[in-house]
Design a protein around this motif. Structure first.
Motif, PDB file in Angstrom:
ATOM      1  N   LEU A  95       0.819  -1.212   0.000  1.00 52.33           N
ATOM      2  CA  LEU A  95       0.000   0.000   0.000  1.00 52.33           C
ATOM      3  C   LEU A  95       0.851   1.259   0.000  1.00 52.33           C
ATOM      4  O   LEU A  95       0.492   2.269  -0.591  1.00 52.33           O
ATOM      5  N   LYS A  96       1.986   1.196   0.728  1.00 49.74           N
ATOM      6  CA  LYS A  96       2.900   2.347   0.780  1.00 49.74           C
ATOM      7  C   LYS A  96       2.133   3.631   1.111  1.00 49.74           C
ATOM      8  O   LYS A  96       2.148   4.606   0.361  1.00 49.74           O
ATOM      9  N   PHE A 114      -5.156 -19.611  -3.038  1.00 44.99           N
ATOM     10  CA  PHE A 114      -4.251 -18.701  -2.362  1.00 44.99           C
ATOM     11  C   PHE A 114      -4.823 -17.290  -2.375  1.00 44.99           C
ATOM     12  O   PHE A 114      -5.455 -16.874  -3.348  1.00 44.99           O
ATOM     13  N   LEU A 115      -4.598 -16.583  -1.286  1.00 46.01           N
ATOM     14  CA  LEU A 115      -5.063 -15.204  -1.176  1.00 46.01           C
ATOM     15  C   LEU A 115      -4.058 -14.264  -1.820  1.00 46.01           C
ATOM     16  O   LEU A 115      -2.857 -14.339  -1.562  1.00 46.01           O
ATOM     17  N   THR A 116      -4.545 -13.371  -2.665  1.00 48.10           N
ATOM     18  CA  THR A 116      -3.703 -12.353  -3.279  1.00 48.10           C
ATOM     19  C   THR A 116      -4.567 -11.107  -3.476  1.00 48.10           C
ATOM     20  O   THR A 116      -5.702 -11.050  -2.986  1.00 48.10           O
ATOM     21  N   ALA A 117      -4.059 -10.093  -4.177  1.00 46.80           N
ATOM     22  CA  ALA A 117      -4.824  -8.851  -4.284  1.00 46.80           C
ATOM     23  C   ALA A 117      -4.192  -7.914  -5.296  1.00 46.80           C
ATOM     24  O   ALA A 117      -3.028  -8.063  -5.694  1.00 46.80           O
ATOM     25  N   THR A 118      -5.004  -6.934  -5.690  1.00 53.18           N
ATOM     26  CA  THR A 118      -4.486  -5.769  -6.408  1.00 53.18           C
ATOM     27  C   THR A 118      -4.686  -4.557  -5.497  1.00 53.18           C
ATOM     28  O   THR A 118      -5.661  -4.503  -4.734  1.00 53.18           O
ATOM     29  N   THR A 119      -3.791  -3.614  -5.563  1.00 53.45           N
ATOM     30  CA  THR A 119      -3.870  -2.446  -4.696  1.00 53.45           C
ATOM     31  C   THR A 119      -3.731  -1.159  -5.507  1.00 53.45           C
ATOM     32  O   THR A 119      -3.121  -1.141  -6.578  1.00 53.45           O
ATOM     33  N   LYS A 120      -4.321  -0.110  -4.962  1.00 53.32           N
ATOM     34  CA  LYS A 120      -4.224   1.223  -5.571  1.00 53.32           C
ATOM     35  C   LYS A 120      -4.124   2.237  -4.431  1.00 53.32           C
ATOM     36  O   LYS A 120      -4.930   2.201  -3.492  1.00 53.32           O
ATOM     37  N   THR A 121      -3.155   3.108  -4.511  1.00 58.15           N
ATOM     38  CA  THR A 121      -2.926   4.063  -3.430  1.00 58.15           C
ATOM     39  C   THR A 121      -2.917   5.491  -3.971  1.00 58.15           C
ATOM     40  O   THR A 121      -2.247   5.789  -4.963  1.00 58.15           O
ATOM     41  N   GLU A 122      -3.695   6.350  -3.308  1.00 55.84           N
ATOM     42  CA  GLU A 122      -3.679   7.779  -3.583  1.00 55.84           C
ATOM     43  C   GLU A 122      -3.360   8.513  -2.289  1.00 55.84           C
ATOM     44  O   GLU A 122      -3.120   7.884  -1.254  1.00 55.84           O
ATOM     45  N   THR A 123      -3.370   9.835  -2.331  1.00 53.23           N
ATOM     46  CA  THR A 123      -2.944  10.614  -1.168  1.00 53.23           C
ATOM     47  C   THR A 123      -3.769  10.299   0.068  1.00 53.23           C
ATOM     48  O   THR A 123      -3.237  10.020   1.139  1.00 53.23           O
ATOM     49  N   ASN A 124      -5.087  10.324  -0.060  1.00 53.11           N
ATOM     50  CA  ASN A 124      -5.971  10.119   1.092  1.00 53.11           C
ATOM     51  C   ASN A 124      -6.883   8.914   0.922  1.00 53.11           C
ATOM     52  O   ASN A 124      -7.915   8.818   1.594  1.00 53.11           O
ATOM     53  N   GLN A 125      -6.519   8.005   0.054  1.00 55.03           N
ATOM     54  CA  GLN A 125      -7.388   6.870  -0.185  1.00 55.03           C
ATOM     55  C   GLN A 125      -6.582   5.674  -0.693  1.00 55.03           C
ATOM     56  O   GLN A 125      -5.603   5.832  -1.431  1.00 55.03           O
TER      57      GLN A 125
END
Length: 289
Positions: A95-96, A114-125
């Motif tokens: 997530l950083k 298996f558990l995995t994911a895609t992530t998306k990070t913005e300034t406040n979300q």
């Protein structure tokens, strides 16, 4: 006279010889015996017991330990894991973000996946799409976009607002006992209230700081009550996260539009994209710590 003198000399010589033999006797044999008992055998024995066998054994153990160590990888934070705890740690690392986000302790996945994911990070979300796959796939692996390689379990979005009041405005909290409606017994001393309108029938109730409602169509009213009773029974043994200030859950009989939202100070958590309404509750309760 000479005979007496000679006899005395002979006796003196004999006594001197006997004394000489007596003094030399303990020294000559004892020295080799002491060396034989202490110096000669002990040194090789000590070397044999401590130096010779132990060094190869130590090297053998170190070699065995080296062979048992798993190879190091450069992408330890991005790979999937055979344990959910490991996978969730990898997801959080990706997530950083500085947002104080809490992830679930686990998710209901199909056995053998298996558990995995895609992530998306913005300034406040941040946004996380949890997926299950039949093979190890890295977090944010491009293969996760292929529907035949992974299946979505749920989507979580966490957004930070300017104030707690603004965050609270995002929660559709209602006190159903004050809104009126037809009263219905949901079991475990919990009363629900039904409200109909525009072809929909809602059965709502409150548990602590949570407002929970099931949705069905007016032509299928019993389905809404049945789902509400199932939810109440489930929550008797499972805990939803404690919201600060409020939380709202919408559970849909027709497995469309399931939504669970709760506030954590300035943060608002939203769970959606979950077909099974009871599974949505199960995922939400996994956030309780």
């Amino acid at each position: 006279m000479k005979k007496i003198f000679f006899t005395c000399m002979l006796l003196s010589f004999s006594m001197l010889s006997a004394c000489s033999d007596k003094e030399e006797k303990p020294n000559v044999p004892n020295k080799p015996q002491e060396e034989q008992q202490t110096n000669v055998p002990n040194k090789p024995q000590e070397e044999q017991q401590t130096n010779v066998p132990n060094k190869p054994q130590e090297e053998q153990q170190q070699t065995h330990e080296h062979q048992q160590k798993p190879p190091k990888t450069n992408n330890e934070n991005t790979v999937a894991s055979n344990t959910q705890a490991g996978a969730l740690k990898n997801i959080k690392d990706q997530l950083k973000t500085n947002l104080p986000i809490t992830l679930p302790k686990g998710l209901p996945i199909t056995k053998g996946t298996f558990l995995t994911a895609t992530t998306k990070t913005e300034t406040n979300q941040v946004e996380i799409v949890f997926l299950e796959s039949k093979e190890y796939l890295s977090i944010n692996d491009s293969k996760l976009k292929q529907p035949d390689r992974a299946t979505a379990i749920a989507r979580l979005s966490v957004q930070q607002y300017e104030s707690t009041d603004e965050a609270n405005e995002q929660i559709s909290f209602e006190n159903y006992s004050q809104n009126g409606g037809q009263e219905v017994d949901l079991g475990y001393n919990i009363k629900g209230y039904q409200d109909a309108g525009v072809g929909s029938l809602w059965t709502g109730w409150n548990e602590g700081r949570w407002a929970i409602a099931t949705h069905t169509r007016t032509e299928n009213p019993e389905a809404g009550v049945k789902l509400a009773k199932q939810a109440v029974q489930f929550l008797e043994t499972h805990m939803l996260p404690i919201p600060k200030q409020n939380g709202f859950a919408r559970l849909d009989v027709y497995e469309s539009g399931n939504l669970i939202v709760w506030q954590e100070g300035k943060l608002v958590y939203t769970l959606d994209s979950i077909k099974d309404p009871l599974k949505a509750l199960e995922i939400a309760t996994a956030f309780y710590h």
